[in-house]
Scaffold this active site. Structure first.
Site, PDB file in Angstrom:
ATOM      1  N   ASN A 185     -17.903  -3.681  16.012  1.00  0.00           N
ATOM      2  CA  ASN A 185     -17.216  -4.274  14.867  1.00  0.00           C
ATOM      3  C   ASN A 185     -15.785  -4.608  15.280  1.00  0.00           C
ATOM      4  O   ASN A 185     -15.007  -3.721  15.631  1.00  0.00           O
ATOM      5  CB  ASN A 185     -17.219  -3.277  13.704  1.00  0.00           C
ATOM      6  CG  ASN A 185     -16.419  -3.753  12.513  1.00  0.00           C
ATOM      7  OD1 ASN A 185     -16.030  -4.910  12.425  1.00  0.00           O
ATOM      8  ND2 ASN A 185     -16.174  -2.843  11.579  1.00  0.00           N
ATOM      9  N   GLN A 191       0.865  -1.173   0.000  1.00  0.00           N
ATOM     10  CA  GLN A 191       0.000   0.000   0.000  1.00  0.00           C
ATOM     11  C   GLN A 191       0.906   1.229   0.000  1.00  0.00           C
ATOM     12  O   GLN A 191       1.566   1.517   0.990  1.00  0.00           O
ATOM     13  CB  GLN A 191      -0.915  -0.003   1.235  1.00  0.00           C
ATOM     14  CG  GLN A 191      -1.937   1.123   1.237  1.00  0.00           C
ATOM     15  CD  GLN A 191      -2.766   1.156   2.517  1.00  0.00           C
ATOM     16  OE1 GLN A 191      -2.360   0.621   3.545  1.00  0.00           O
ATOM     17  NE2 GLN A 191      -3.924   1.804   2.458  1.00  0.00           N
ATOM     18  N   HIS A 197      21.012  -1.554  37.341  1.00  0.00           N
ATOM     19  CA  HIS A 197      21.401  -1.415  38.745  1.00  0.00           C
ATOM     20  C   HIS A 197      20.295  -0.804  39.598  1.00  0.00           C
ATOM     21  O   HIS A 197      19.885   0.332  39.365  1.00  0.00           O
ATOM     22  CB  HIS A 197      22.633  -0.503  38.900  1.00  0.00           C
ATOM     23  CG  HIS A 197      23.776  -0.870  38.020  1.00  0.00           C
ATOM     24  ND1 HIS A 197      24.523  -2.010  38.186  1.00  0.00           N
ATOM     25  CD2 HIS A 197      24.308  -0.236  36.962  1.00  0.00           C
ATOM     26  CE1 HIS A 197      25.463  -2.055  37.261  1.00  0.00           C
ATOM     27  NE2 HIS A 197      25.353  -0.993  36.494  1.00  0.00           N
ATOM     28  N   GLY A 235     -17.451   1.230  15.970  1.00  0.00           N
ATOM     29  CA  GLY A 235     -18.415   0.950  14.929  1.00  0.00           C
ATOM     30  C   GLY A 235     -19.349  -0.132  15.452  1.00  0.00           C
ATOM     31  O   GLY A 235     -18.893  -1.145  15.988  1.00  0.00           O
ATOM     32  N   GLY A 249      -6.491   4.266   4.135  1.00  0.00           N
ATOM     33  CA  GLY A 249      -7.677   3.615   4.669  1.00  0.00           C
ATOM     34  C   GLY A 249      -7.688   2.122   4.446  1.00  0.00           C
ATOM     35  O   GLY A 249      -6.906   1.558   3.674  1.00  0.00           O
ATOM     36  N   THR A 250      -8.620   1.467   5.136  1.00  0.00           N
ATOM     37  CA  THR A 250      -8.670   0.004   5.131  1.00  0.00           C
ATOM     38  C   THR A 250      -9.129  -0.575   3.799  1.00  0.00           C
ATOM     39  O   THR A 250      -8.607  -1.602   3.347  1.00  0.00           O
ATOM     40  CB  THR A 250      -9.597  -0.482   6.257  1.00  0.00           C
ATOM     41  OG1 THR A 250     -10.814   0.292   6.240  1.00  0.00           O
ATOM     42  CG2 THR A 250      -8.936  -0.297   7.621  1.00  0.00           C
TER      43      THR A 250
END
Length: 380
Positions: A147, A65, A295, A122, A70-71
């Site tokens: 969702n 991509q 330490h 969502g 966006g998805t």
């Protein structure tokens, strides 16, 4: 997730004994996936080098991509690989295996997770187990089903990926879901366990989940009177010195060294080549690869990135005096972590000087430093 993602893509951050996205790939394979296709962009080589051309006997492909738009755009960049029905899983989400198997069996389908406050997600509208719509962060949610970012699409959805740009300037997979709903029935598959790992405290939660599933195994060098209680894994090549007490669940990865006289407890990951030294206490934390707490220091409920070094006597506070949830600044806003105990987030190559003290919820950016005896109360 910044600054932890300064040089690492978020799905490749460590969760127990593998990267976050490997857990997602594992449940997909166990649920019957015949091929894995990773959509990559930022620091893509980290994903390519880990998974290669085959992972757990399943062929692997990669799609790039070019811009994160966006998805739906992510899936669209992989369109030429798609042939037949396909599943889409978020690479920064954790799912239980049985729920993903049910998702695959009931496709076309959407994973749903029942939440107390659906207005932050969502939300799915359903009727007799079928999805009738999705509404984003509604003030009056139609159901309590969020969702969960896992889908099975029919083959035709390959042609539905050219959606219009949303109000926030992205191409959304939920618009593809809407077309799938219009085209026919889509099952709502309620998942038993789900975690969206988007912020550092959720990375702690992811490690608590996956470290809690480990079975005790001691392959490394445990010396003298070191005491290991519960489900502790010491990988081959790790060293635990005399006087150390480790209370599981805990994972000491190859090349890591603990002690002498250190105390490690809670769900703690000591990544490859990490070093925890004399008199140090680590509680419920992720200590990144190559990082050192050498330490007489205390680190609780914290995430240290790679190659961090905490000077002697560094003390991380993880509890507010008023007992309220610790807050952290995310994208310029103070956000509740939902945790009463929460320490520091330190990016790669942070260096603290001796006797530094750090307030709860402080974020130290990559390469940040402190001065001897300093009290750090704000992000740096």
């Amino acid at each position: 997730m910044r600054p932890l993602t300064a040089s690492t893509p978020k799905p490749m951050l460590p969760v127990a004994d593998r990267p976050l996205v490997a857990h997602t790939a594992d449940v997909a394979i166990e649920a019957g996936a015949s091929e894995l296709l990773f959509v990559v962009g930022y620091e893509a080589e980290a994903v390519r080098s880990y998974f290669g051309n085959e992972y757990r006997g399943v062929p692997v492909e990669f799609a790039v991509q070019e811009e994160q738009r966006g998805t739906a755009d992510a899936v669209r960049s992989a369109r030429h690989h798609l042939d037949g029905p396909f599943a889409v899983l978020n690479g920064d989400n954790l799912y239980d295996q049985a729920s993903i198997a049910a998702l695959f069996e009931n496709g076309p389908s959407i994973a749903a997770y029942r939440v107390d406050d659906p207005s932050a997600y969502g939300v799915l509208s359903t009727e007799q187990g079928q999805v009738t719509g999705i509404v984003e962060k509604p003030s009056d949610p139609p159901t309590a089903l969020a969702n969960a970012g896992a889908y099975v699409f029919p083959a035709e959805a390959r042609e539905w990926l050219d959606v219009e740009e949303s109000e926030r300037g992205e191409y959304e997979i939920t618009d593809v879901v809407a077309q799938t709903i219009e085209a026919g029935s889509v099952s709502a598959v309620e998942v038993d366990r789900w975690l969206d790992v988007g912020r550092p405290w959720e990375l702690l939660a992811a490690n608590e989940w996956k470290l809690g599933e480990l079975d005790r195994r001691i392959d490394g060098d445990v010396r003298g009177d070191a005491t290991l209680r519960g489900n502790v894994v010491v990988e081959d090549g790790a060293v635990v010195e005399p006087g150390v007490v480790i209370e599981g669940p805990a994972l000491v990865r190859s090349g890591a060294e603990v002690g002498p006289n250190a105390y490690v407890r809670g769900a703690t990951l000591l990544a490859e080549d990490a070093h925890v030294g004399h008199g140090v206490e680590i509680k419920n934390s992720v200590i990144g690869a190559g990082s050192a707490v050498p330490h007489v220091s205390y680190v609780g409920d914290s995430v240290l990135g790679e190659d961090v070094n905490l000077g002697a006597g560094t003390q991380v506070a993880n509890l507010r005096h008023d007992g309220t949830d610790v807050r952290q600044t995310v994208k310029g806003e103070r956000v509740s972590t939902g945790r009463r105990k929460y320490g520091v987030v330190a990016g790669p190559e942070v260096r603290t000087a001796v006797n530094t003290s750090i307030n709860p919820g402080v974020v130290l950016s990559s390469g940040a430093t402190t001065t001897p005896g300093e009290s750090v109360t704000r992000d740096r």
